[in-house]
Design an enzyme around this catalytic site. Structure first.
Site, PDB file in Angstrom:
ATOM      1  CG  ASN A   8      79.411  41.739  52.031  1.00 15.60           C
ATOM      2  OD1 ASN A   8      78.824  42.740  52.367  1.00 15.60           O
ATOM      3  ND2 ASN A   8      79.311  40.473  52.630  1.00 15.60           N
ATOM      4  NE  ARG A  91      75.082  40.682  51.951  1.00 15.72           N
ATOM      5  CZ  ARG A  91      74.999  40.636  53.322  1.00 15.72           C
ATOM      6  NH1 ARG A  91      76.066  41.019  53.844  1.00 15.72           N
ATOM      7  NH2 ARG A  91      74.065  40.079  54.185  1.00 15.72           N
ATOM      8  CG  HIS A 180      70.412  35.355  55.559  1.00 10.29           C
ATOM      9  ND1 HIS A 180      70.033  34.877  56.782  1.00 10.29           N
ATOM     10  CD2 HIS A 180      71.400  36.239  56.116  1.00 10.29           C
ATOM     11  CE1 HIS A 180      70.534  35.542  57.873  1.00 10.29           C
ATOM     12  NE2 HIS A 180      71.551  36.383  57.246  1.00 10.29           N
ATOM     13  N   GLY A 208      73.917  31.200  60.724  1.00  9.32           N
ATOM     14  CA  GLY A 208      75.149  31.795  61.246  1.00  9.32           C
ATOM     15  C   GLY A 208      74.993  32.619  62.463  1.00  9.32           C
ATOM     16  NE  ARG A 239      70.643  39.800  64.200  1.00  9.85           N
ATOM     17  CZ  ARG A 239      70.946  39.528  62.957  1.00  9.85           C
ATOM     18  NH1 ARG A 239      70.023  39.964  61.944  1.00  9.85           N
ATOM     19  NH2 ARG A 239      72.122  39.153  62.412  1.00  9.85           N
ATOM     20  CD  GLU A 382      75.851  35.324  51.767  1.00  7.52           C
ATOM     21  OE1 GLU A 382      74.725  36.132  51.975  1.00  7.52           O
ATOM     22  OE2 GLU A 382      76.897  35.366  52.480  1.00  7.52           O
TER      23      GLU A 382
END
Length: 395
Positions: A8, A91, A180, A208, A239, A382
């Site tokens: 990743n 990823r 996600h 998260g 955000r 993941e």
């Protein structure tokens, strides 16, 4: 047995796991941080050896070479040479409308990932860098792309289209893509296995620093809170989540903000940080417990937004079998889980407060048992999901 190296790659980091498949044994894992900065950091862990040290990491190539050296160390390594790596799973955040499934990466795939840079400018470029570096170091191993957006390609048109002129969809491919997906796929499959029913209606809540919620019906994503980009939906660490578009026009037309300044505001200076001054939920919870009313309100707003989505998705699926909490906050914050599940008994959602308050890294059912809906805390993985999809593709 096949050894799958999962990578990743971020803009200044490289997270990895070496997993023996199909028995899912993690042989080694770690993280290379602060790539390209004055002092990098390498963390590595296996069953018989671990290290965490500052070191020079000028670029991703140097970072992956350092990892490879540890993996093949004559004394403490877990493999003898690079030929023992069967495949490398990467990823990749954004697959646009081009990739709906896991794929072996070739020149054409790399070119398409590059074409999609504009849709994920913070993620796809370093994802591609990780692929190119891995090709250089492991030329004999197939490189496999696992796309975060792929799980959401099953969202029907009634949910993935925006009510703007059709030309923007037809010519520019502006639609809901979602994110996600690897996490939502992993935990929803775990939930389906636990429920023992394929015909299931599940809401997966990934909380998260970035947050999203997905309606999963019969194992397929049918709606999702993030859309064309990763800023809408739930309130996140920095955000904003959902916001009236008129606010954006007001900031630009009346307050003199540039479009870039608004983007920076909504992505990096809003959410829990904008509300409280803190982006880490642990700090916010501590302040709220000490009577900080601003932090208390922020937690209430955060939970309220999640509750609204749960209600909407339950309506969209005409029922509900389980709610999943996952990712760092979802797995660890009993406060958020309690606020979300409060006064939701009309939907069959009720917590076992004692179970909710326990600390655990394991899959657990924290519902009271009084109603039919299961409340599940499922640690996401993941990397394992990427390894599984990579293994299935090359086997």
């Amino acid at each position: 047995m096949k050894n799958i190296l999962v990578i990743n790659s971020g803009s200044s980091s490289l997270k990895f796991q070496l997993i023996k498949m199909p028995d899912e044994t993690v042989l080694a894992s770690g993280l290379v941080e602060r790539i390209g900065q004055e002092r990098g950091k390498l963390s590595y862990k296996s069953e018989k050896f671990s290290v965490s040290e500052e070191t020079e990491v000028p670029n991703h190539t140097a970072g992956l070479k350092a990892v490879t050296k540890l993996l093949m160390d004559p004394e403490n390594g877990v493999i003898k040479d690079a030929s023992e790596i069967s495949a490398i799973g990467h990823r990749v955040v954004h697959g646009g409308d081009k990739f709906s499934e896991t794929i072996v990466i070739d020149a054409k795939v790399k070119a398409t990932i590059k074409e999609l840079f504009s849709l994920a400018p913070l993620h796809n470029p370093p994802n591609l860098t990780g692929i190119e570096v891995a090709e250089e170091i492991f030329p004999g191993a197939p490189q496999v792309g696992v796309f975060d957006t792929a799980f959401h390609r099953s969202i029907p048109s009634r949910a993935n289209r925006y009510a703007i002129p059709n030309s923007f969809y037809e010519d520019q491919k502006i639609q809901v893509y979602g994110f996600h997906g690897t996490s939502h796929k992993y935990v929803s499959e775990k939930a389906i296995e636990y429920l023992g029913k394929e015909n299931s209606k599940i809401i997966s809540v990934h909380l998260g620093n970035g947050c999203s919620i997905t309606a999963v019906q019969n194992g397929k994503s049918i709606d999702h809170s993030l859309g064309f980009g990763p800023v809408n939906g739930l309130i996140m660490g920095t955000r904003s989540g959902d916001i009236d578009q008129s606010v954006i026009f007001y900031l630009i037309n009346q307050l003199g903000y540039t479009a870039q300044e608004v983007s920076d505001l909504l992505h990096h200076k809003s959410g829990m940080l904008g509300l409280t001054g803190y982006s880490d939920l642990r700090d916010i919870e501590a302040e709220a417990e000490n009577g900080n009313r601003i932090c208390q309100l922020a937690l209430e707003m955060n939970a309220y937004r999640i509750k609204k989505y749960i209600g909407g998705y339950a309506a969209a699926m005409n029922g509900l079998d389980a709610v999943i909490f996952t990712a760092g906050i979802g797995e660890n914050s009993d406060v958020i889980r309690a606020l979300v599940c409060k006064e939701m008994d009309f939907l069959g959602i009720e917590l076992n407060e004692a179970e909710n308050g326990k600390r655990s890294k394991d899959f657990r059912d924290i519902s009271s048992g009084k109603y039919g809906v299961k409340i599940l805390v499922i640690p996401t993985n993941e990397e394992l999901e990427i390894a599984k999809q990579t293994y299935d593709l090359i086997s």
